[in-house]
Design a protein around this motif. Structure first.
Motif, PDB file in Angstrom:
ATOM      1  N   GLU A  89      22.503 -26.504  -0.037  1.00 43.65           N
ATOM      2  CA  GLU A  89      23.722 -27.219   0.368  1.00 43.65           C
ATOM      3  C   GLU A  89      23.902 -28.540  -0.372  1.00 43.65           C
ATOM      4  N   LEU A  90      22.830 -29.121  -0.871  1.00 42.75           N
ATOM      5  CA  LEU A  90      22.936 -30.372  -1.618  1.00 42.75           C
ATOM      6  C   LEU A  90      23.785 -30.204  -2.885  1.00 42.75           C
ATOM      7  N   ARG A  91      23.981 -28.970  -3.328  1.00 42.52           N
ATOM      8  CA  ARG A  91      24.822 -28.695  -4.503  1.00 42.52           C
ATOM      9  C   ARG A  91      26.290 -29.028  -4.247  1.00 42.52           C
ATOM     10  N   HIS A  92      26.674 -29.148  -2.999  1.00 41.45           N
ATOM     11  CA  HIS A  92      28.075 -29.405  -2.653  1.00 41.45           C
ATOM     12  C   HIS A  92      28.412 -30.885  -2.600  1.00 41.45           C
ATOM     13  N   PHE A  93      27.503 -31.732  -3.075  1.00 46.64           N
ATOM     14  CA  PHE A  93      27.719 -33.175  -3.045  1.00 46.64           C
ATOM     15  C   PHE A  93      27.553 -33.761  -4.442  1.00 46.64           C
ATOM     16  N   PRO A  94      28.478 -33.461  -5.345  1.00 46.27           N
ATOM     17  CA  PRO A  94      28.322 -33.937  -6.728  1.00 46.27           C
ATOM     18  C   PRO A  94      28.319 -35.456  -6.851  1.00 46.27           C
ATOM     19  N   GLU A  95      28.928 -36.146  -5.914  1.00 43.01           N
ATOM     20  CA  GLU A  95      28.945 -37.608  -5.990  1.00 43.01           C
ATOM     21  C   GLU A  95      27.549 -38.204  -5.769  1.00 43.01           C
ATOM     22  N   TYR A  96      26.625 -37.401  -5.246  1.00 39.85           N
ATOM     23  CA  TYR A  96      25.256 -37.863  -5.002  1.00 39.85           C
ATOM     24  C   TYR A  96      24.240 -37.173  -5.922  1.00 39.85           C
ATOM     25  N   PHE A  97      24.698 -36.503  -6.975  1.00 34.67           N
ATOM     26  CA  PHE A  97      23.782 -35.735  -7.822  1.00 34.67           C
ATOM     27  C   PHE A  97      22.687 -36.592  -8.452  1.00 34.67           C
ATOM     28  N   GLU A  98      22.999 -37.806  -8.820  1.00 39.32           N
ATOM     29  CA  GLU A  98      21.979 -38.660  -9.440  1.00 39.32           C
ATOM     30  C   GLU A  98      20.820 -38.904  -8.469  1.00 39.32           C
ATOM     31  N   LEU A  99      21.146 -39.245  -7.244  1.00 40.19           N
ATOM     32  CA  LEU A  99      20.126 -39.479  -6.223  1.00 40.19           C
ATOM     33  C   LEU A  99      19.442 -38.177  -5.825  1.00 40.19           C
ATOM     34  N   THR A 100      20.205 -37.121  -5.670  1.00 44.58           N
ATOM     35  CA  THR A 100      19.642 -35.815  -5.297  1.00 44.58           C
ATOM     36  C   THR A 100      18.611 -35.371  -6.319  1.00 44.58           C
ATOM     37  N   ARG A 101      18.923 -35.551  -7.595  1.00 45.93           N
ATOM     38  CA  ARG A 101      17.995 -35.160  -8.649  1.00 45.93           C
ATOM     39  C   ARG A 101      16.669 -35.924  -8.526  1.00 45.93           C
ATOM     40  N   ARG A 102      16.749 -37.220  -8.289  1.00 48.53           N
ATOM     41  CA  ARG A 102      15.522 -38.017  -8.161  1.00 48.53           C
ATOM     42  C   ARG A 102      14.711 -37.591  -6.936  1.00 48.53           C
ATOM     43  N   ILE A 103      15.391 -37.393  -5.821  1.00 45.20           N
ATOM     44  CA  ILE A 103      14.690 -36.982  -4.590  1.00 45.20           C
ATOM     45  C   ILE A 103      14.018 -35.633  -4.786  1.00 45.20           C
ATOM     46  N   LEU A 104      14.746 -34.673  -5.340  1.00 45.87           N
ATOM     47  CA  LEU A 104      14.184 -33.330  -5.514  1.00 45.87           C
ATOM     48  C   LEU A 104      13.038 -33.318  -6.518  1.00 45.87           C
ATOM     49  N   CYS A 105      13.138 -34.115  -7.568  1.00 52.32           N
ATOM     50  CA  CYS A 105      12.028 -34.197  -8.529  1.00 52.32           C
ATOM     51  C   CYS A 105      10.773 -34.762  -7.863  1.00 52.32           C
ATOM     52  N   ILE A 148      22.471 -28.799 -10.956  1.00 47.42           N
ATOM     53  CA  ILE A 148      22.931 -30.163 -11.223  1.00 47.42           C
ATOM     54  C   ILE A 148      23.023 -30.406 -12.725  1.00 47.42           C
ATOM     55  N   LYS A 149      22.028 -29.934 -13.454  1.00 49.39           N
ATOM     56  CA  LYS A 149      22.021 -30.122 -14.908  1.00 49.39           C
ATOM     57  C   LYS A 149      23.210 -29.400 -15.552  1.00 49.39           C
ATOM     58  N   ILE A 150      23.437 -28.168 -15.170  1.00 48.61           N
ATOM     59  CA  ILE A 150      24.551 -27.405 -15.738  1.00 48.61           C
ATOM     60  C   ILE A 150      25.883 -28.027 -15.331  1.00 48.61           C
ATOM     61  N   TYR A 151      26.012 -28.419 -14.087  1.00 54.61           N
ATOM     62  CA  TYR A 151      27.256 -29.007 -13.575  1.00 54.61           C
ATOM     63  C   TYR A 151      27.620 -30.278 -14.337  1.00 54.61           C
ATOM     64  N   ASN A 152      26.622 -30.976 -14.841  1.00 50.50           N
ATOM     65  CA  ASN A 152      26.868 -32.224 -15.566  1.00 50.50           C
ATOM     66  C   ASN A 152      26.991 -32.047 -17.075  1.00 50.50           C
ATOM     67  N   TYR A 153      27.045 -30.800 -17.559  1.00 50.48           N
ATOM     68  CA  TYR A 153      27.306 -30.573 -18.977  1.00 50.48           C
ATOM     69  C   TYR A 153      28.656 -31.179 -19.339  1.00 50.48           C
ATOM     70  N   THR A 154      28.780 -31.661 -20.543  1.00 51.31           N
ATOM     71  CA  THR A 154      30.000 -32.319 -21.015  1.00 51.31           C
ATOM     72  C   THR A 154      31.220 -31.419 -20.852  1.00 51.31           C
ATOM     73  N   ARG A 189      36.624 -30.934 -15.203  1.00 48.72           N
ATOM     74  CA  ARG A 189      36.859 -31.636 -13.939  1.00 48.72           C
ATOM     75  C   ARG A 189      37.788 -32.822 -14.118  1.00 48.72           C
ATOM     76  N   ALA A 190      37.711 -33.499 -15.269  1.00 48.75           N
ATOM     77  CA  ALA A 190      38.574 -34.656 -15.529  1.00 48.75           C
ATOM     78  C   ALA A 190      40.048 -34.250 -15.552  1.00 48.75           C
ATOM     79  N   PHE A 191      40.316 -33.003 -15.927  1.00 51.77           N
ATOM     80  CA  PHE A 191      41.687 -32.516 -15.969  1.00 51.77           C
ATOM     81  C   PHE A 191      42.064 -31.692 -14.739  1.00 51.77           C
TER      82      PHE A 191
END
Length: 160
Positions: free
Chosen positions: A73-89, A115-121, A127-129
């Protein structure tokens, strides 16, 4: 000619005032709704993190299936991905020594890969568009191919 111009300007001013009377309350309503939504997402995220790391109050045990679902379920919170990644690591490092944690460690790896794939350029560009609705199915498809979805399900369905 002057009276026509003054009359026209009065009508335009009246129209602008009327539009402002509609737009300002609408903006206030949308702002408050967004603020409530952000607050709700904040609280939900923190409850998920709590479920992931704290034992159950009644039993005092950590429920593995609940942790796996929470990690997903943490995948549904992209605004927290940076923190989620650190916690999960960090959790992956802590829990990696215990063989009983194999299932949660797999889910942590899948979520980190998501998270890594979702943050690909490419996905950031989409998403920007405003094409976020396209990104999630593509990322989910890539994740399923990443962890060999069918063999993972077979492993869980046939534990004997």
């Amino acid at each position: 000619m002057e009276s026509f111009t003054n009359e026209f300007l009065l009508k335009i001013a009246g129209l602008i005032i009327t539009l402002l009377g509609i737009i300002v309350p609408m903006y206030k309503f949308i702002s408050e709704k967004n603020l409530k939504q952000r607050d709700l997402r904040f609280n939900t995220y923190h409850l998920l993190i709590k479920d992931l790391v704290e034992p159950d109050k009644e039993t005092g045990k950590i429920m593995l299936d609940r942790q796996i679902a929470t990690c997903f379920e943490l995948r549904h919170f992209p605004e927290y991905f940076e923190l989620t990644r650190r916690i999960l690591c960090d959790l992956y490092s802590q829990w990696g020594q215990d063989t009983r944690n194999e299932r949660i460690l797999k889910e942590i790896k899948y979520t980190l890969k998501y998270i890594k794939i979702y943050n690909y350029t490419f996905f950031i560009f989409l998403r920007a568009f405003g094409f976020d609705f396209i990104c999630k199915p593509i990322v989910n498809t890539l994740i399923k191919s990443y962890y060999n979805y069918n063999s993972y399900n077979d492993e869980l369905m046939n534990p004997l």
